[in-house]
Enzyme design. Structure first.
Site, mmCIF file in Angstrom:
data_model
loop_
_atom_site.group_PDB
_atom_site.id
_atom_site.type_symbol
_atom_site.label_atom_id
_atom_site.label_comp_id
_atom_site.label_asym_id
_atom_site.label_seq_id
_atom_site.Cartn_x
_atom_site.Cartn_y
_atom_site.Cartn_z
ATOM 1 N N GLU A 1 0.845 15.730 36.051
ATOM 2 C CA GLU A 1 2.173 15.476 35.469
ATOM 3 C C GLU A 1 2.726 16.750 34.871
ATOM 4 O O GLU A 1 2.044 17.436 34.116
ATOM 5 C CB GLU A 1 2.079 14.471 34.301
ATOM 6 C CG GLU A 1 2.175 13.046 34.671
ATOM 7 C CD GLU A 1 2.278 12.142 33.434
ATOM 8 O OE1 GLU A 1 2.857 12.564 32.412
ATOM 9 O OE2 GLU A 1 1.765 11.029 33.511
ATOM 10 N N GLU B 1 -5.207 10.305 30.543
ATOM 11 C CA GLU B 1 -5.000 10.848 29.198
ATOM 12 C C GLU B 1 -5.840 10.114 28.154
ATOM 13 O O GLU B 1 -5.367 9.823 27.058
ATOM 14 C CB GLU B 1 -3.507 10.717 28.844
ATOM 15 C CG GLU B 1 -2.992 11.740 27.886
ATOM 16 C CD GLU B 1 -1.502 11.539 27.613
ATOM 17 O OE1 GLU B 1 -1.026 12.117 26.648
ATOM 18 O OE2 GLU B 1 -0.823 10.813 28.386
#
Ligand SMILES: *[C@@H]1O[C@H](CO)[C@@H](O)[C@H](O)[C@H]1NC(C)=O
Ligand SMILES: *[C@@H]1O[C@H](CO)[C@@H](O)[C@H](O)[C@H]1NC(C)=O
Length: 345
Positions: free
Chosen positions: A253, A115
């Protein structure tokens, strides 16, 4: 069985095999009441969870994974990334955390950057670190088995509705283009975090709960039944626009909390996970038929996660190892059984 039917059966079985392995679970460790690493890996085994996402190369966890055959998605820790821009350090890292455990530990991905935003201090280091890790993986003759991706989040995509209009933001384009070229050249996927829960809580006027939970009847005017597909396809559209129409996305995720905020409840989370696990056996409207490799977040409620209350309620299991939801992680084996039924009927 006729000889003509045989190749068809082989094709179907290999698809079913992929589907059976498409669900993994993220093992976050931000809790002071969690079971030991060995107990956790045993819990993966007893629940038939075929994949694990770990956020740093923890040696106790890697040790516990020996002989398990669980597919491992391993993040290099973020603060290690700058050092990996040195060839020798990347080689040491791979030798220490991958080669020493391979083939006892079934590594699938070494993820450089979790991320990372294009404006982040780490952004410049991502591609050189990926290249060095890849080189070290190749030097160890593991390039056929282990791919070296990075994980991004959906905020890098603008105009995400309708999904076909999805495009990387101007900031993100410069960052992601060379990375995507690298991934394509190495046959690696792009990893993405896809949280319909956040879409729902942030846009409750436009996103009904049913659309986020896969329970909407039929499709909307753009041909979408659920947010998960719409989010993924907006990212696929963005990839097409930067010249990567065949790159695969792995969902590194996704999850739904059981409490602490709007829409968060055991009932809604059960619905989300059951429908998701069933849904990812097939594809999205843009990528139909291909199973979507997906990692659920997370294994446990993590009582040391900081932020709003709901962030401490993403576990599939309570800290005492009891399951929170009545879901089966390897239910996809039934795909094989269903295909056998179709075939023999
Ligand atoms: C899932 O895995 C568990 C543990 O390996 C096993 O007991 C169970 O029968 C499996 N379920 C299915 C549907 O394959
Ligand atoms: C799901 O969330 C909605 C909105 O908060 C709530 O009204 C509903 O009762 C929840 N459903 C279940 C089954 O928990």
């Amino acid at each position: 069985m006729s000889s003509i039917a045989l190749p068809l059966l082989l094709v179907l079985s290999s698809t079913a095999f992929t589907a059976a392995k498409s669900i993994g679970v993220c093992y976050g460790v931000n809790g002071d009441n969690l079971p030991s690493k060995q107990e956790v890996i045993n819990l993966y085994k007893s629940n038939g969870i075929g994949g694990i996402h770990i956020y740093s190369p923890d040696e106790e966890t890697l040790q516990a994974l020996r002989g398990s055959n669980i597919e491992v998605l391993l993040d290099v820790a973020t603060d290690t990334i700058p050092s990996l821009t040195h060839t020798a350090s990347a080689k040491d890292w791979v030798n220490k955390f991958v080669v020493s455990y391979s083939p006892d530990v079934n590594f699938k991905y070494i993820v450089v950057g979790n991320e990372i935003s294009p404006t982040d201090q780490w952004a410049l280091y991502i591609l050189p670190a990926m290249q060095n890790i890849q080189q070290a993986i190749s030097a160890a003759n593991l390039e056929g088995q282990i791919k070296v991706p990075t994980a991004i989040d959906i905020s890098l995509v603008k105009n995400s509705y309708p999904p076909g209009n999805g495009a990387f933001t101007d900031d993100a384009s410069g960052f992601i283009k060379p990375i995507v070229t690298f991934l394509s050249n190495n046959g690696a996927p792009l990893l993405a975090k896809i949280y319909p829960y956040f879409s729902y809580t942030e846009n409750q006027q436009s996103i009904p709960l049913a659309y986020a939970l896969f329970t909407q009847q039929g499709t909307n005017d753009m041909g979408y039944q659920n947010v998960f597909d719409a989010m993924l396809d907006s990212m696929y559209a963005a990839l097409e626009k930067i010249g990567a129409p065949t790159l695969q996305i792995v969902v590194s995720e996704t999850g739904w909390p059981s409490g602490g905020y709007q829409g968060a409840s055991v009932g809604n989370a059960t619905t989300y996970y059951k429908n998701l696990i069933n849904h990812v056996k097939g594809g999205t409207p843009k990528r139909p038929f291909a199973p979507i490799e997906t990692y659920l977040s997370a294994m446990f409620d993590e009582n040391m996660e900081s932020g709003m209350e709901f962030v401490r309620h993403f576990g599939l299991f309570n800290a005492d190892k009891s399951p929170k939801y009545g879901i089966s992680f390897n239910s996809s084996h039934s795909v094989e059984q269903r295909i056998m039924c179709i075939f023999s009927s």
